[in-house]
Motif scaffolding. Structure first.
Motif, PDB file in Angstrom:
ATOM      1  N   ALA A   1       1.428   0.257   8.280  1.00 24.59           N
ATOM      2  CA  ALA A   1       2.478  -0.284   9.146  1.00 24.59           C
ATOM      3  C   ALA A   1       3.030   0.803  10.070  1.00 24.59           C
ATOM      4  N   ILE A   2       3.161   2.005   9.539  1.00 23.77           N
ATOM      5  CA  ILE A   2       3.631   3.136  10.358  1.00 23.77           C
ATOM      6  C   ILE A   2       2.633   3.419  11.476  1.00 23.77           C
ATOM      7  N   GLU A   3       1.334   3.363  11.159  1.00 24.94           N
ATOM      8  CA  GLU A   3       0.306   3.608  12.176  1.00 24.94           C
ATOM      9  C   GLU A   3       0.364   2.552  13.280  1.00 24.94           C
ATOM     10  N   VAL A   4       0.601   1.295  12.907  1.00 25.32           N
ATOM     11  CA  VAL A   4       0.702   0.232  13.908  1.00 25.32           C
ATOM     12  C   VAL A   4       1.904   0.476  14.813  1.00 25.32           C
ATOM     13  N   ALA A   5       3.024   0.859  14.208  1.00 23.58           N
ATOM     14  CA  ALA A   5       4.230   1.129  15.003  1.00 23.58           C
ATOM     15  C   ALA A   5       3.985   2.258  16.002  1.00 23.58           C
ATOM     16  N   LYS A   6       3.306   3.299  15.552  1.00 20.44           N
ATOM     17  CA  LYS A   6       3.054   4.432  16.443  1.00 20.44           C
ATOM     18  C   LYS A   6       2.074   4.064  17.552  1.00 20.44           C
ATOM     19  N   LYS A   7       1.103   3.231  17.246  1.00 22.79           N
ATOM     20  CA  LYS A   7       0.141   2.804  18.270  1.00 22.79           C
ATOM     21  C   LYS A   7       0.804   1.954  19.352  1.00 22.79           C
ATOM     22  N   THR A   8       1.802   1.186  18.957  1.00 22.24           N
ATOM     23  CA  THR A   8       2.449   0.275  19.907  1.00 22.24           C
ATOM     24  C   THR A   8       3.716   0.859  20.508  1.00 22.24           C
ATOM     25  N   GLY A   9       4.148   2.012  19.976  1.00 22.55           N
ATOM     26  CA  GLY A   9       5.363   2.638  20.495  1.00 22.55           C
ATOM     27  C   GLY A   9       6.632   1.906  20.095  1.00 22.55           C
ATOM     28  N   ARG A  10       6.541   1.063  19.073  1.00 24.74           N
ATOM     29  CA  ARG A  10       7.700   0.275  18.642  1.00 24.74           C
ATOM     30  C   ARG A  10       8.413   0.943  17.468  1.00 24.74           C
ATOM     31  N   LYS A  11       9.690   0.634  17.366  1.00 15.89           N
ATOM     32  CA  LYS A  11      10.485   1.104  16.239  1.00 15.89           C
ATOM     33  C   LYS A  11      10.071   0.320  14.987  1.00 15.89           C
ATOM     34  N   LEU A  12      10.017   0.995  13.833  1.00 20.11           N
ATOM     35  CA  LEU A  12       9.692   0.356  12.566  1.00 20.11           C
ATOM     36  C   LEU A  12      10.800   0.614  11.567  1.00 20.11           C
ATOM     37  N   ARG A  13      11.351  -0.454  11.036  1.00 24.44           N
ATOM     38  CA  ARG A  13      12.334  -0.337   9.952  1.00 24.44           C
ATOM     39  C   ARG A  13      11.602  -0.647   8.646  1.00 24.44           C
ATOM     40  N   ILE A  14      11.764   0.236   7.666  1.00 24.41           N
ATOM     41  CA  ILE A  14      11.111   0.102   6.363  1.00 24.41           C
ATOM     42  C   ILE A  14      12.183  -0.164   5.317  1.00 24.41           C
ATOM     43  N   ALA A  15      11.994  -1.229   4.539  1.00 19.92           N
ATOM     44  CA  ALA A  15      12.955  -1.561   3.474  1.00 19.92           C
ATOM     45  C   ALA A  15      12.209  -1.900   2.207  1.00 19.92           C
ATOM     46  N   GLY A  16      12.673  -1.360   1.088  1.00 19.54           N
ATOM     47  CA  GLY A  16      12.046  -1.642  -0.201  1.00 19.54           C
ATOM     48  C   GLY A  16      12.225  -0.474  -1.151  1.00 19.54           C
ATOM     49  N   PHE A  17      12.017  -0.727  -2.427  1.00 20.24           N
ATOM     50  CA  PHE A  17      12.175   0.366  -3.387  1.00 20.24           C
ATOM     51  C   PHE A  17      10.872   1.146  -3.499  1.00 20.24           C
ATOM     52  N   ILE A  18      10.993   2.401  -3.853  1.00 21.18           N
ATOM     53  CA  ILE A  18       9.837   3.290  -3.947  1.00 21.18           C
ATOM     54  C   ILE A  18       9.138   3.040  -5.283  1.00 21.18           C
ATOM     55  N   ALA A  19       7.969   2.407  -5.221  1.00 18.56           N
ATOM     56  CA  ALA A  19       7.222   2.077  -6.436  1.00 18.56           C
ATOM     57  C   ALA A  19       6.265   3.199  -6.836  1.00 18.56           C
ATOM     58  N   ASP A  20       5.919   4.062  -5.888  1.00 20.72           N
ATOM     59  CA  ASP A  20       5.011   5.189  -6.150  1.00 20.72           C
ATOM     60  C   ASP A  20       5.572   6.403  -5.416  1.00 20.72           C
ATOM     61  N   GLN A  21       6.262   7.268  -6.157  1.00 19.97           N
ATOM     62  CA  GLN A  21       6.953   8.407  -5.548  1.00 19.97           C
ATOM     63  C   GLN A  21       5.984   9.363  -4.849  1.00 19.97           C
ATOM     64  N   ALA A  22       4.844   9.632  -5.478  1.00 20.91           N
ATOM     65  CA  ALA A  22       3.878  10.566  -4.889  1.00 20.91           C
ATOM     66  C   ALA A  22       3.335  10.012  -3.573  1.00 20.91           C
ATOM     67  N   TYR A  23       3.026   8.739  -3.552  1.00 26.84           N
ATOM     68  CA  TYR A  23       2.541   8.078  -2.330  1.00 26.84           C
ATOM     69  C   TYR A  23       3.607   8.148  -1.238  1.00 26.84           C
TER      70      TYR A  23
END
Length: 450
Positions: A186-208
């Protein structure tokens, strides 16, 4: 109809923030109660319901690390099955563990298969296949090794979500932060399109999170909102330009996808798992196969009617529709189990079942007779309550009246015939290591069942 609703205890029912299984259980429970159905919800003690709430676990174990998970799960599940005779159906949302109790009770058990976490747990599902009932949550998420009584797709609280026809310009990722859910993509898509990305959710994999997500968070283009509460979640969903659902696995359902569309927000999702069952490609969002396709889809989002997104969810994913579907499942199960208790010669009722023994009352109609049979796993003791019968035991015939009794050992050939004009009623006490109704070897049968 009396339903025991067995909810998970990782989170409360309904959940305060995350908890998709618990959320579905809550909506179903409340919907059934509104229909006048007697429901007892087995969940954490801090749960909220208009049904009867029964709890042994005070708080969700994901919120209280002092709770010993396995001990609490054992107490939670056993509590339901020890009260099984109070209910017509036990509806299990707790995955595979409750199945191991199902053969110890006579009450039918239906399990909604929310997800199979590993192939290693399949042997449990397979063992109780055809002995209990399974419901799938999408056609895509059906295991070919199991049988299902129905597919019931989740319903959501549509009225509780804010419809917005004038969104802001940000893209949204809303799910647990894990490789499976595709936040990196999702971050890669946002960067390709130049759009802002809001991320919401709990961290299920800390290392990832630390490796793939955190380095990109700049609080300008890539913003992490944290583990948001329900109200903030509704705001984010309704104001988003589009939801990015770049999953990397065959997702069973996708509540967030449906909630986004109910808010008027189109969804761009990887074409995996249940996504084609949720999203109408080109009408309520786009099904894509790569990051580049997702970036192209962002440019076409304006062509999607947000109103149609909402209308599609209202038609297909309401709580009322889900409740209707489950009531049909319950009615089918009750009819099926009733037929199991009826026989050509009469009928029976299980009075009690515990590990190692089962007690039934058996009624044989006039001139009716059970098949000549034997059991490989159990002994039986018959006590005649009323009527007149003729017992055949290893070729020897014995006339029995009220007050008489007969003992039958493992592998001993036997039958009983009603030779009177009234119903022949007797109590059967079975004892052994397996007490299923399929432990019958028929040798002769007047009804053609050999």
């Amino acid at each position: 109809m009396r339903i025991a609703m067995l909810s998970p205890i990782a989170w409360s029912t309904p959940p305060k923030k995350y908890g998709p299984w618990e959320s579905v259980v809550s909506l179903l429970t409340e919907g059934l109660v509104k229909r006048g159905i007697d429901v007892t919800l087995f969940a954490t003690a801090d749960s909220h319901t208009s049904a009867k709430l029964h709890a042994v676990c005070p708080r969700p174990y994901e919120e209280d690390q002092s709770i010993l998970v396995k001990a609490c799960e054992c107490l939670h599940i056993s509590d339901v099955f020890e009260r099984a005779n109070e209910f017509d159906i036990i509806h299990n949302h707790f995955d595979y563990l409750p199945l191991t109790y199902s053969a110890l009770v006579n009450t039918p058990v239906v399990t909604t298969v929310h997800g199979i976490s590993s192939k290693k747990i399949l042997p449990v599902y397979k063992k109780y296949n055809n002995k209990t009932f399974y419901v799938s949550i999408s056609d895509a998420y059906r295991c070919h090794e199991l049988d299902y009584i129905a597919t019931v797709r989740h319903g959501i609280d549509i009225e509780g979500l804010h419809f917005n026809d004038r969104p802001q310009d940000y893209l949204l990722f809303l799910s647990r932060l894990h490789k499976d859910k595709g936040v990196k993509e999702a971050i890669e898509v946002a960067k390709k399109t130049g759009r802002k990305l809001r991320i919401a959710g709990f961290i299920a994999d800390q290392a990832y999170f630390e490796k793939e997500v955190q380095p990109h968070i700049d609080n300008e283009q890539i913003i992490y909102e944290g583990h948001v509460d329900p109200e903030r979640k509704k705001e984010l969903l309704s104001n988003a330009y589009a939801l990015l659902h770049m999953i990397n696995y065959e997702e069973p359902f996708g509540l967030g996808v449906v909630e986004a569309m109910a808010s008027g927000t189109p969804v761009i999702a990887m074409n995996l798992g249940s996504m084609p069952e949720l999203i109408s490609d080109g009408e309520t969002g786009f099904l894509v196969n790569s990051i580049d396709e997702a970036a192209d889809a962002v440019q076409k989002v304006a062509s999607i009617s947000r109103k149609k997104c909402r209308e599609n969810v209202e038609k297909r994913f309401s709580v009322d529709r889900m409740v209707d579907d489950y009531i049909k499942v319950y009615e089918t199960i009750l009819k099926t189990c009733k037929r199991e208790a009826e026989r050509p010669w009469g009928h029976y009722e299980v009075l009690m079942q515990r590990p190692g023994y089962k007690v039934k009352t058996i009624t044989v109609l006039p001139q009716g007779e059970i098949s000549l049979q034997l059991h490989a796993h159990r002994n039986e003791h018959w006590y005649i309550v009323s009527g007149e019968g003729l017992v055949t035991k290893n070729g020897i015939q014995i006339r029995v009246l009220a007050g008489d009794s007969v003992d039958l050992s493992v592998n001993e050939e036997h039958r009983i015939k009603n030779i009177g004009n009234d119903n022949l009623i007797f109590i059967e006490v079975a004892q052994g290591d397996y007490l299923g109704e399929d432990d019958i070897v028929r040798l002769e049968d007047k009804y053609g069942r050999v």
